[in-house]
Motif scaffolding. Structure first.
Motif, PDB file in Angstrom:
ATOM      1  N   GLN A 196       1.770   9.326 -42.359  1.00  0.00           N
ATOM      2  CA  GLN A 196       2.666   8.560 -43.326  1.00  0.00           C
ATOM      3  C   GLN A 196       3.946   9.357 -43.676  1.00  0.00           C
ATOM      4  O   GLN A 196       5.049   9.104 -43.922  1.00  0.00           O
ATOM      5  N   ARG A 197       3.596  10.865 -43.951  1.00  0.00           N
ATOM      6  CA  ARG A 197       4.536  11.655 -44.209  1.00  0.00           C
ATOM      7  C   ARG A 197       5.652  11.810 -43.101  1.00  0.00           C
ATOM      8  O   ARG A 197       6.892  11.835 -43.587  1.00  0.00           O
TER       9      ARG A 197
ATOM     10  N   LYS B  51       7.795   8.888 -43.222  1.00  0.00           N
ATOM     11  CA  LYS B  51       8.915   8.921 -44.541  1.00  0.00           C
ATOM     12  C   LYS B  51       9.968   9.957 -44.246  1.00  0.00           C
ATOM     13  O   LYS B  51      11.038   9.663 -44.437  1.00  0.00           O
ATOM     14  N   TYR B  52       9.563  10.991 -43.447  1.00  0.00           N
ATOM     15  CA  TYR B  52      10.672  11.943 -43.199  1.00  0.00           C
ATOM     16  C   TYR B  52      11.610  11.081 -42.238  1.00  0.00           C
ATOM     17  O   TYR B  52      12.856  11.503 -42.028  1.00  0.00           O
TER      18      TYR B  52
ATOM     19  N   ASN C 172      12.242   8.014 -42.118  1.00  0.00           N
ATOM     20  CA  ASN C 172      12.438   6.708 -42.666  1.00  0.00           C
ATOM     21  C   ASN C 172      12.325   5.705 -41.621  1.00  0.00           C
ATOM     22  O   ASN C 172      12.977   4.735 -41.706  1.00  0.00           O
TER      23      ASN C 172
ATOM     24  N   THR D 285       7.163   1.853 -40.550  1.00  0.00           N
ATOM     25  CA  THR D 285       5.644   1.895 -40.959  1.00  0.00           C
ATOM     26  C   THR D 285       4.985   3.157 -40.262  1.00  0.00           C
ATOM     27  O   THR D 285       5.742   3.593 -39.445  1.00  0.00           O
ATOM     28  N   ALA D 286       3.939   3.820 -40.801  1.00  0.00           N
ATOM     29  CA  ALA D 286       3.238   4.901 -40.418  1.00  0.00           C
ATOM     30  C   ALA D 286       3.011   4.530 -38.922  1.00  0.00           C
ATOM     31  O   ALA D 286       2.695   5.542 -37.903  1.00  0.00           O
TER      32      ALA D 286
ATOM     33  N   ASP E 285      17.497   9.097 -39.881  1.00  0.00           N
ATOM     34  CA  ASP E 285      16.991   8.116 -40.373  1.00  0.00           C
ATOM     35  C   ASP E 285      17.013   6.990 -39.271  1.00  0.00           C
ATOM     36  O   ASP E 285      17.971   6.579 -38.733  1.00  0.00           O
TER      37      ASP E 285
END
Ligand code: PMP
Length: 412
Positions: A75-76, A79-80, A82, A85-86, A213
């Protein structure tokens, strides 16, 4: 001036307190791998010492803690980058394994005889060979994108190459030898507009220099290695658009990637788990989250103006030496300087730098297509990072000044 945050971050890296040949170690081989901060080393031993059990294979509290930490890192990671979904993040052994997964699984399914794959002469072997070999297996055509003299893909020329036969465009965000930075967003836009191809991005070098991103870029696949971003070795990441990943077949089969194993048939898990057969590098995944904390806390991928200015300073000083030839004087943003010492084999020259306490790389840099484009067989590569200083660059330049007479340096 070196940002204060960079000075603080430097203090966390124990390797930078080492000595080489009695001199303080000056690490200028950052493009090969990043040195690790203590918190990454601590995260590895914390896992092994305090809850070092397998993931998905135990039901006690330790196993639960490991499961949660491992999936938390996915998940991290999402997010990193963008990522939406994980589940669009696959953990692999490295960039090489991630690109091979795309070539072997996606590529094998979509490439037919007569199709085309576009790469460039700026690619590392890891983003060249999988596509070259796929073309050979499928009787498809490998097409090289035209480059300007800095090694940057010429976008109008790329547009002319795009047509219905092009199924994959594979490019590096930053090349490992010339440090050429490609405009990946523009490339994705062009490719999607003028062909049915997907864009597969090799971000092994790029991830160090930019906050990527994936949704904004609209790339289809993106691969990188944890070890180049201050994380552990043996771990990489493949981002893929989820519908593409879901349609792909797993390359490896075995434990935990499977749903139901019948006698003669089996069904596999959804992406990303169907691509993660066997026991994964659990400690490395967990410790990579600590590396991301390090990068974010000290804003290491921002403030690129410091690295650009330091590299430009090094290029300017080195190019005053008549026996030094620099191949990429304009590409300063990535901290990479590709050069040679006239009349001296790069391996001999590298020994002179090592004697001065400086670590850099000599050879073909896993980039023979790039060296062919430069009409060279091998060269030296100095790759700077946030922690390098003007004083260190001065030592590099002083050493380069003596490197043409390398025999007397080495044997006196
Ligand atoms: N692509 C580029 C641009 C690289 O610099 C590297 C690492 N040298 C790779 C791919 C391969 O990465 P790894 O060896 O970690 O798989």
């Amino acid at each position: 001036k070196q940002p204060d945050l960079f000075v603080q971050a430097k203090a966390e890296i124990p390797m930078l307190r080492q000595k080489l040949h009695g001199k303080s170690y000056i690490y200028m081989n950052n493009a090969a791998t990043a040195l690790k901060p203590q918190r990454v080393i601590d995260a590895l031993s914390h896992y092994y010492a305090d809850y070092g059990v397998s993931i998905y294979r135990g039901t006690d509290e330790f196993a639960h803690k490991a499961d949660v930490a491992f999936e938390g890192c996915r998940q991290r990671m999402a997010k990193y980058l963008n990522a939406p979904t994980a589940e669009s993040i696959v953990f692999t052994r490295g960039t090489t394994a991630a690109i091979n997964l795309v070539a072997r699984s996606y590529g094998e399914a979509v490439i037919n005889p007569g199709d085309e794959i576009i790469v460039s002469a700026m690619e590392h072997h890891a983003n060249y060979l999988p596509w070259q070999q796929l073309c050979l297996r499928k009787n498809a055509k490998l097409v090289l994108a035209p480059l300007d003299k800095r090694g940057i893909i010429d976008l109008p020329a790329l547009q002319k190459l795009l047509n219905d036969k092009v199924k994959i465009v594979a490019v590096a965000g930053v090349s490992n030898l010339m440090g050429a930075c490609q405009d990946i967003a523009a490339i994705c836009n062009l490719v999607h507009k003028f062909s049915p191809a997907v864009v597969s991005v090799d971000a092994a070098q790029w991830i160090l220099h930019a906050k990527i991103d994936v949704q904004q870029l609209d790339c289809d696949f993106l691969a990188f290695s944890a070890h180049k971003l201050y994380g552990p070795t043996g771990l990489g990441c493949l981002y893929g658009k989820y519908d593409l990943l879901q349609a792909m077949s797993p390359l490896e089969s075995g434990g935990e990637m499977v749903d139901k194993v019948d006698v003669y048939q089996s069904t596999f898990k959804d992406a990303p788990w169907k691509f993660e057969a066997g026991t994964m590098p659990i400690a490395e995944v967990i410790a990579f989250a600590a590396a991301l904390d390090f990068v974010e806390q000290y804003e290491l991928t921002s403030h690129n103006d410091y690295l650009t200015a330091l590299t430009a300073y090094a290029v300017e000083k080195l190019s005053r030496l008549p026996h030094i030839k620099i191949y990429n004087p304009q590409n300063n943003a990535s901290g990479i300087i590709a050069f040679n010492v006239a009349g001296v084999h790069p391996h001999d020259a590298a020994s002179v730098f090592a004697k001065a306490g400086i670590g850099l790389r000599a050879g073909n840099h896993c980039a023979q297509p790039t060296l062919r484009w430069l009409q060279q067989e091998n060269c030296l590569r100095c790759s700077l990072a946030f922690f390098n200083t003007v004083a260190e660059v001065d030592r590099l330049v002083e050493t380069a000044a003596t490197a043409d007479d390398y025999l007397s340096v080495l044997f006196n």
